[in-house]
Design a protein around this motif. Structure first.
Motif, PDB file in Angstrom:
ATOM      1  N   UNK A 128       0.827  -1.213   0.000  1.00  0.00           N
ATOM      2  CA  UNK A 128       0.000   0.000   0.000  1.00  0.00           C
ATOM      3  C   UNK A 128       0.859   1.260   0.000  1.00  0.00           C
ATOM      4  N   UNK A 129       1.952   1.226   0.745  1.00  0.00           N
ATOM      5  CA  UNK A 129       2.894   2.359   0.748  1.00  0.00           C
ATOM      6  C   UNK A 129       3.494   2.539  -0.648  1.00  0.00           C
TER       7      UNK A 129
ATOM      8  N   UNK B  98      -7.979   1.958  -4.691  1.00  0.00           N
ATOM      9  CA  UNK B  98      -6.714   2.328  -5.333  1.00  0.00           C
ATOM     10  C   UNK B  98      -6.998   2.897  -6.722  1.00  0.00           C
ATOM     11  N   UNK B  99      -5.940   3.122  -7.495  1.00  0.00           N
ATOM     12  CA  UNK B  99      -6.092   3.802  -8.783  1.00  0.00           C
ATOM     13  C   UNK B  99      -6.879   2.992  -9.805  1.00  0.00           C
ATOM     14  N   UNK B 104      -9.331  -1.130  -1.047  1.00  0.00           N
ATOM     15  CA  UNK B 104      -8.187  -1.208  -0.132  1.00  0.00           C
ATOM     16  C   UNK B 104      -8.644  -1.372   1.313  1.00  0.00           C
ATOM     17  N   UNK B 129      -1.000   3.489   2.977  1.00  0.00           N
ATOM     18  CA  UNK B 129      -1.530   4.100   1.745  1.00  0.00           C
ATOM     19  C   UNK B 129      -1.739   5.598   1.961  1.00  0.00           C
ATOM     20  N   UNK B 132       1.515   7.498   2.364  1.00  0.00           N
ATOM     21  CA  UNK B 132       2.221   7.571   1.083  1.00  0.00           C
ATOM     22  C   UNK B 132       1.643   8.653   0.190  1.00  0.00           C
ATOM     23  N   UNK B 133       0.325   8.677   0.079  1.00  0.00           N
ATOM     24  CA  UNK B 133      -0.369   9.675  -0.751  1.00  0.00           C
ATOM     25  C   UNK B 133      -0.095  11.083  -0.211  1.00  0.00           C
ATOM     26  N   UNK B 250     -11.671  -8.143  -1.563  1.00  0.00           N
ATOM     27  CA  UNK B 250     -10.234  -7.868  -1.504  1.00  0.00           C
ATOM     28  C   UNK B 250      -9.944  -6.760  -2.514  1.00  0.00           C
ATOM     29  N   UNK B 251      -8.661  -6.491  -2.683  1.00  0.00           N
ATOM     30  CA  UNK B 251      -8.209  -5.497  -3.648  1.00  0.00           C
ATOM     31  C   UNK B 251      -8.613  -5.868  -5.071  1.00  0.00           C
ATOM     32  N   UNK B 273      -8.729   9.014  -6.151  1.00  0.00           N
ATOM     33  CA  UNK B 273      -7.670   8.389  -6.958  1.00  0.00           C
ATOM     34  C   UNK B 273      -8.204   7.335  -7.921  1.00  0.00           C
TER      35      UNK B 273
END
Lengths: 366, 366
Positions: A128-129, B98-99, B104, B129, B132-133, B250-251, B273
């Motif tokens: 995720x990072x 996520x993108x 997530x 996450x 990081x963003x 899940x993702x 995002x």
């Protein structure tokens, strides 16, 4: 000991069938996946590991895959270790840090080619990072968890077992190097690495369905070597000074506190997100650091950080401990303030069952 | 059932002492922390929850705290739910994507003030996450895991118990609203929310040391209400259609596949995002979706995704299942392709102990 309730959320691995058949005694959970904690007992597994060879389901070392023109740039963003000298075929142990220099993970990175890495992670969702960073910086790189599942061969007879299954040339692998070897027509990445000090290999099994065939081949080939199913052993890894993310270090800690300063080339690791913070730490040095700690008596299971005291002051915390049959003492790992971190310092450790005395050692037990 | 090996890495909570004294039967692990799975048994806890009141250690709902001028902007970056109408005092259930629009996490966000949020997370390290963003976009916001530990009161007698400890005015809280209430001189955030359909509250306990005093006060005040220690109940949550991240999604999945399209205002969620990817999904609709599935017979513990078949084709997977004493059937949740997702569709489900027949239901069991 408590029971573990099962659900899909605690993922099985490609080797779970083999682990269960081998009579796993208890599990831990690591990266949302089942990690065996022992088979017969911690002590019996430990004795066997040091004399024989074991096969370990370490699929919990999930991979973060980077692939694309910006893979090198992204890798350097993650770590204060200077990666310019890293060549395809090498494995690098890396501190991964946030913008304050706090440890996010301590993986082993595998450089497959100039634009292709696997990062074999410890217990945090590093994916995720990395995805967040890559996306926000609009880097040209794919970041995914691939269908790759590490299986380890560990113990003094590892070379013999690996050679029987992957061919004699596997013996020539140098430490933290990998190569591609043939298994029944498949190309398989095998590295000389692993989470013990007994020597061995990690096989990066690509494709879930290849898991049990490789597992079974290793047990078939190793019958006369007394091969057993095993797992990272709490006693052996403490003796050897192998740190455990989430146990001995967290996001609270810098690499320098964890004794990982030798993996920080902070001056030249240009692009590393935690560089500014770590330049400061590198200059002054840490005020607390991880130390091996020896305790004469047995202690309870270390399921929380135990305060380390000097008079009424907390001067550290002890985070891993196990009775070592070979050294006939409790071997332990703790974070200790600089006032008390010299070898020979006597420490008072507050366990839930009462205080015990410990001594800072000058090195780990191997 | 397997044993769980304990270590500091599987974190205890401020309420662990109470949980142990109450005789926890088994644990799960969630966000690197211990989550009780049942006390007496799944069935007995379930029956008690539906008629009485329980106190749940849900400290595993770790918080991601956002604080600063860019907190609103960062929140909208995370989710396709339009947050412009969210007021301080409200809780919002949010898909975080996520993108590519992949899930997530599915947290509940608590808006404390215009520049201050707690995100109460499901089982993934969402902190990484978000950090990081925020870092890569150089947003003016602090992102941290604060010293906050949710404790839930759930069951039909929740209002009575909460009123005795936090005062009568707690009864006036509307669903998914929170207020600040007094506990022995401390201001404590209490929300009307929780991971069951039986009603109740979640207390956001600020400060580790306040944990056991609140736990004890609830048990003292609730003696004549037959209060018991409990935990999210696998039977009750499936009946009620409460999804579990890591189990039911899940993702790999979009919010639309998870039936969370009603929480996606993708057109107007500018900054999200995953917006580009989800605009596409919102237009075409998903090709598979979560469905309640009823099975007549008992099934084994669902510890992996079970394939759902039609003839020789896999048309979905079943991810949660439990025998319901009240409905006298196995209640289950699965992801089913559009060709078979109509209510009444008959499905063949491959469990490890053999195939069973299931039927798609038009709604969950409450």
């Amino acid at each position: 000991m408590a029971l573990l309730a099962r659900s899909r959320r605690l993922r099985r691995t490609p080797f779970s069938e083999g682990v269960e058949a081998a009579g796993v005694g208890a599990y831990s959970v690591y990266n949302h996946m089942l990690l065996p904690a022992y088979f017969e007992s911690l002590e019996s597994d430990y004795a066997h590991l040091k004399k024989n060879v074991q096969v370990w389901d370490v699929a919990v070392e999930r991979q973060v895959e980077l692939r694309g023109p910006d893979a090198n740039k992204l890798m350097q963003t993650l770590t204060p270790r200077d990666l310019r000298g890293m060549l395809p075929g090498q494995c690098f142990y890396l501190p991964v840090v946030d913008e304050t220099g706090g440890m996010l993970n301590d993986p082993v990175a595998v450089k497959l080619s100039e634009d292709h890495y696997w990062i074999s992670i410890a217990d945090s969702d590093l994916l995720l990072w990395v995805k967040g960073i890559a996306n926000a910086y609009r880097m040209e790189v794919l970041v995914e968890e691939p269908d790759v599942h590490p299986l380890a061969i560990q113990g003094p007879r590892s070379d013999e077992l690996a050679a029987r299954v992957f061919g004699e040339s596997v013996r020539n692998l140098r430490f933290f190097r990998f190569g591609s070897f043939n298994f029944e027509g498949h190309d398989v990445i095998v590295a000389r690495s692993g989470y013990s000090k007994q020597g061995g290999f990690e096989i990066y099994v690509e494709g879930w369905d290849l898991g049990m065939p490789i597992w079974n081949a290793l047990f078939e080939a190793g019958k006369d070597l007394n091969v057993r199913a095993g797992c990272p052993n709490a006693i052996e890894r403490i003796e050897g000074g192998l740190l455990s993310y989430g146990n001995d270090m967290t996001r609270e800690n810098t690499p320098h506190e964890c004794g990982l300063g030798k993996f920080c080339n902070t001056q030249t690791a240009i692009g590393c997100i935690g560089r500014d913070a770590l330049l400061r730490v590198a200059k002054d040095g840490p005020i607390r650091q991880i130390r091996p700690i020896e305790i004469d008596e047995k202690v309870p299971t270390c399921d929380r950080a135990w305060p380390i005291m000097s008079k009424d002051q907390t001067i550290g915390s002890l985070t891993s401990a196990a009775w070592s049959p070979d050294f006939e003492c409790t071997v332990a790992i703790g974070m200790v303030r600089m006032t008390h971190w010299e070898a020979g310092s006597e420490l008072l450790i507050k366990t839930p069952e009462g205080p015990v005395l410990g001594t800072v050692k000058d090195s780990f037990w191997t």
